[in-house]
Motif scaffolding. Structure first.
Motif, PDB file in Angstrom:
ATOM      1  N   LYS A  30       0.849  -1.186   0.000  1.00 57.98           N
ATOM      2  CA  LYS A  30       0.000   0.000   0.000  1.00 57.98           C
ATOM      3  C   LYS A  30       0.886   1.238   0.000  1.00 57.98           C
ATOM      4  O   LYS A  30       2.033   1.199   0.468  1.00 57.98           O
ATOM      5  N   GLU A  32       1.403   5.148   1.159  1.00 57.69           N
ATOM      6  CA  GLU A  32       0.984   6.090   2.176  1.00 57.69           C
ATOM      7  C   GLU A  32       1.756   7.392   2.023  1.00 57.69           C
ATOM      8  O   GLU A  32       2.860   7.417   1.445  1.00 57.69           O
ATOM      9  N   PRO A  41      -3.437   7.336   3.742  1.00 56.51           N
ATOM     10  CA  PRO A  41      -3.388   6.303   2.695  1.00 56.51           C
ATOM     11  C   PRO A  41      -3.725   6.896   1.331  1.00 56.51           C
ATOM     12  O   PRO A  41      -4.581   7.758   1.198  1.00 56.51           O
TER      13      PRO A  41
END
Length: 821
Positions: A30, A32, A41
């Motif tokens: 992910k 960020e 995020p």
């Protein structure tokens, strides 16, 4: 990319509850954004780590904090200390580095429990067999006593314990292979984005023009970063650092100052460089305000390494313009750099670089004349004769070199006799050998190849040339490759230059290192009871190496060409070791010979010869680094336990595709077809190609892609050799005895060389090229095509000729025994 479910199989089956089945799709990342100590995020969810690309739509965050924010300080030099930046990180599934030790311990413990249970099982099984034998004997004794009418008094027989069951789970867990946690390697990275701004790098003062955005561009280097600011108008500015040369060496110096002299000892591992390559020119530079500036000739005061080809001292004077506060490399150090444009493989490996080095010369003070018989061992010199308060410590980390005893009367008579014979001129081969040994005391032995041997194994040499093979003296000389003592390239060149003035001008003279033919053995050994099996396995391997290559450990041992090793003498030696009970199943496995451009591997386990001899006249037999040693755990040797496919090891004595033969094995019958040169004998030979490829619409290009000949390519060469008469027309696969295999090159149809023949048929060659050669993530189902534009095969013709030469000695199917148990 491996199948991570199989890769981490041991982790998920070792009994640890918190480690489940792991699959490739479990790894997700992910994105960020750090916004003033708070992580925001980016995107709606995680994306697969091994996807071909990641897509993020919103990048509207401001990442620069500076003059647009009144009252805020300037950004720190380290971007990781900025109040705003992006980071990409794994989500739930990691690579299990934190549990690797626990998994390894669990598997090891399971293997130990399984071994203990197996030993107990074998012990109780022996007890049961012994109990049954005693009962049977007692019954026979009672029957005999009754038959004779004698009284019989039965003896008490201890009943055997019940046979336990073996723990299957421990057996399965103990056999698991625990691999190191997988580390993904980025083959390439690209970022596709659109952004625009107006900036002027020439405004290093910080003044802004109308409409400009206050922006700073940081260029990251492997060990630091730099700010792109003012640049010359004609100088190109790259967004990424440029490393155009093949090799770089960075050296940081502390506690020095500009205009100070620095002496550096470069301890090289002699002979570790590739002497077949041309030694590169080494250029030196120093770091000044994040820029590399070349040293002038006056600032390199001394260079005794021959361009980093041999151990020696290089003395620099630190220029006045050198700086220690830089950002491209760690600050607080003065940095110097060595670089080589190409052929970095010709530079020997560097063992150590020591500062404050000086070279000492031995001065005789009525010392023992035998003092110079061997080099002075390391760490013998520890202090000065006259102490100096400015010198904190004196160390001698390595042995001395180039020591030579005073010439004795016998040596003087020999030298004078040799001088009267050759008159300081090189006419005969013996003259060359004597002149080299006299001039270069560091050479242990010289062999000039006779003319009848000159062209039998190297097609690049011609009759009439003089080729000298030299062996470096290695007694107590640390460090070096003890099993393969090689002279460095600069010494070989120095010998050639010395001999140029002593030999006829029309003679071509070459000096090379010997070939080293590695011999690997396999054996079964029964250690003396009570010994540590793990410790003595390594000890036995070292003792076997010491016996096969004694010169690597003992200064008195002889090192000679064309030697032979007898299995019977090795068995006698091993069985006289105090920790060995007996040796069985002893045989040589392979004889490995490294040629220029390819490796020849001879399967010795296919023969039953007692002796292993060198194949080439310029070779020396040496021990392989490791031998295959099986441990006998029973009291008596069971031949059946050390034979058959269950005992063989792939790549050692179990070959599916054996050189020189094709085997077809059927149930209940075995058909064997053996040729000296099989159709696929040339498959796998290394070449380089210039190729363009297309993978899923993406174009790739490689100027010199290392690859191999395919099976169909080998068939094409085999057909060409058959058409040219090198292979027998009637007995296909057999060598035509009328052909000269020791010519300089092959003559294929239309009098073409092998390289010309392959170039003319380039479009028909397939090579062993796959999509993964260009893109590591490419799969077999991806659309893939390629076009080969050029072929480079310098050593291919020599390899083909050697395969043909090896086929001359083929003596039929008996050369290839194939046993099935």
């Amino acid at each position: 990319l491996p199948d991570l479910e199989k890769y981490y199989f041991a982790y998920s089956h070792c009994g640890l509850d918190r480690v489940g089945t792991i699959k490739n799709e479990d790894f997700e990342v992910k994105l960020e954004f750090l916004d003033r100590r708070a992580w925001v995020p980016i995107g709606r969810g995680a994306q697969g780590l091994f996807n071909k690309s990641w897509s993020y739509q919103e990048f509207s965050k401001q990442t620069y904090q500076g003059e647009l924010f009144p009252g805020q300080p300037e950004l720190p030099k380290d971007p990781l200390e900025w109040p705003r930046y992006y980071q990409l990180l794994l989500t739930t599934q990691g690579f299990l580095r934190n549990v690797h030790g626990q998994v390894l311990a669990a598997v090891t413990e399971a293997a130990r429990r399984s071994e203990v249970a197996r030993n107990l099982y074998d012990t109780i099984k022996d007890e049961i067999n012994n109990y049954e034998e005693q009962v049977k004997a007692a019954k026979l004794a009672e029957a005999e006593a009754r038959e004779k009418g004698d009284a019989y008094y039965p003896q008490a027989i201890r009943e055997a314990r019940r046979l336990p069951s073996l723990p299957e789970n421990d057996q399965e867990m103990g056999s698991l292979v625990v691999k190191d946690p997988y580390t993904p390697v980025i083959h390439s990275m690209s970022i596709d984005y659109q952004a625009s701004t107006q900036m002027e790098l020439a405004t290093a003062s910080g003044r802004l023009w109308s409409g400009e955005t206050p922006i700073r561009v940081f260029r990251f280097n492997p060990f630091g970063s730099e700010t792109l600011e003012k640049a010359d108008v004609e100088e190109k500015v790259f967004l990424l650092p440029q490393y155009e040369h093949e090799g770089y060496l960075l050296i940081g110096l502390k506690d020095v100052a500009p205009l100070q002299t620095v002496s550096l000892l470069f301890q090289m591992i002699s002979g570790s460089g590739d002497v077949n390559l041309t030694a590169p020119e080494i250029t030196w530079s120093y770091l000044a305000e994040n820029k590399w500036v070349p040293f002038s000739a006056a600032e390199i005061l001394k260079d005794k390494t021959g361009g980093l080809q041999d151990t020696g001292i290089i003395q620099f004077q630190i220029p006045a313009t050198a700086t220690s506060e830089n950002t491209v490399l760690p600050s607080g150090l003065y940095w110097i750099r060595a670089e080589a444009v190409e052929n970095i493989g010709a530079v020997p490996n560097i063992l150590a670089i020591e500062a404050g080095a000086v070279c000492l010369t031995y001065r005789n003070n009525n010392n023992d004349p035998e003092h110079l018989a061997t080099p002075l061992p390391a760490n013998r010199i520890t202090e000065l004769t006259v102490r100096d308060g400015a010198i904190k410590k004196v160390a001698q980390p390595y042995s001395s070199f180039n020591g030579q005893q005073q010439e004795t009367k016998v040596e003087f008579n020999v030298r004078v006799s040799e001088r009267l014979k050759h008159k300081n001129r090189a006419l005969t081969l013996d003259d060359y050998e004597k002149l080299i040994l006299t001039r270069f005391p560091q050479i242990y032995k010289v062999k000039c190849l006779p003319q009848d041997e000159l062209t039998t194994f190297e097609s690049t040499w011609r009759r009439g040339e003089v080729v000298a093979i030299v062996i470096l003296k290695n007694s107590n000389s640390f460090p070096f490759y003890p099993l393969k003592p090689k002279a460095p390239a600069n010494l070989l060149k120095e010998i050639e230059q010395y001999m140029q003035g002593l030999m006829p001008s029309q003679v071509k003279f070459t000096v090379v290192n010997p070939r080293f033919e590695e011999v690997q053995y396999r054996l079964a050994v029964k250690f003396v009871d009570g010994t540590d099996r793990g410790f003595y396995l390594n000890r036995l391997n070292e003792d076997l190496k010491r016996t096969l290559s004694p010169w690597a450990y003992e200064k008195e041992a002889d090192l000679s060409f064309g030697s032979a090793i007898y299995s019977s003498s090795l068995i006698y030696f091993l069985e006289n070791l105090d920790y060995v009970d007996y040796v069985a199943n002893f045989y040589p496995l392979h004889q490995t010979i490294h040629h220029k451009g390819y490796t020849e591997r001879i399967p010795l386990f296919l023969t039953e010869d007692n002796a292993v001899t060198t194949k080439y006249p310029d070779s020396i037999l040496v021990s392989a680094g490791n031998h295959v040693i099986d441990v006998i755990t029973t009291e008596f040797f069971d031949p059946g336990a050390f034979r058959g496919i269950g005992h063989m090891k792939v790549g050692f004595d179990f070959w599916i595709d054996r050189p020189g033969a094709i085997f077809a094995v059927g149930i209940g019958a075995m058909e064997i077809e053996a040729w000296p040169v099989r159709r696929y004998a040339f498959a796998g030979l290394p070449v380089e190609v210039k190729v363009k490829a297309i993978i899923c619409g993406q174009e790739y290009a490689e100027d010199q892609l290392p690859t191999q000949l395919s099976w169909s390519d080998s068939q094409m060469i085999w057909d060409a050799l058959l058409a040219a008469g090198y292979l027998d027309e009637k007995k296909k696969g057999y060598i035509n005895p009328d052909q000269d295999l020791y010519a300089t090159s092959l003559k294929l149809p239309d009098e073409r060389s092998l390289e010309d023949y392959l170039q003319d048929n380039l479009s028909q060659l397939t090579f062993a090229i796959s999509a993964s050669d260009f893109e590591s993530s490419a799969g077999r189902q991806d659309e893939f095509s390629y076009t080969v534009e050029a072929l480079y095969c310098d050593s291919l013709e020599t390899a083909v000729l050697n395969i043909l030469k090896a086929g001359v000695g083929f003596d039929g199917i008996s050369q290839y025994p194939f046993i099935v148990y």
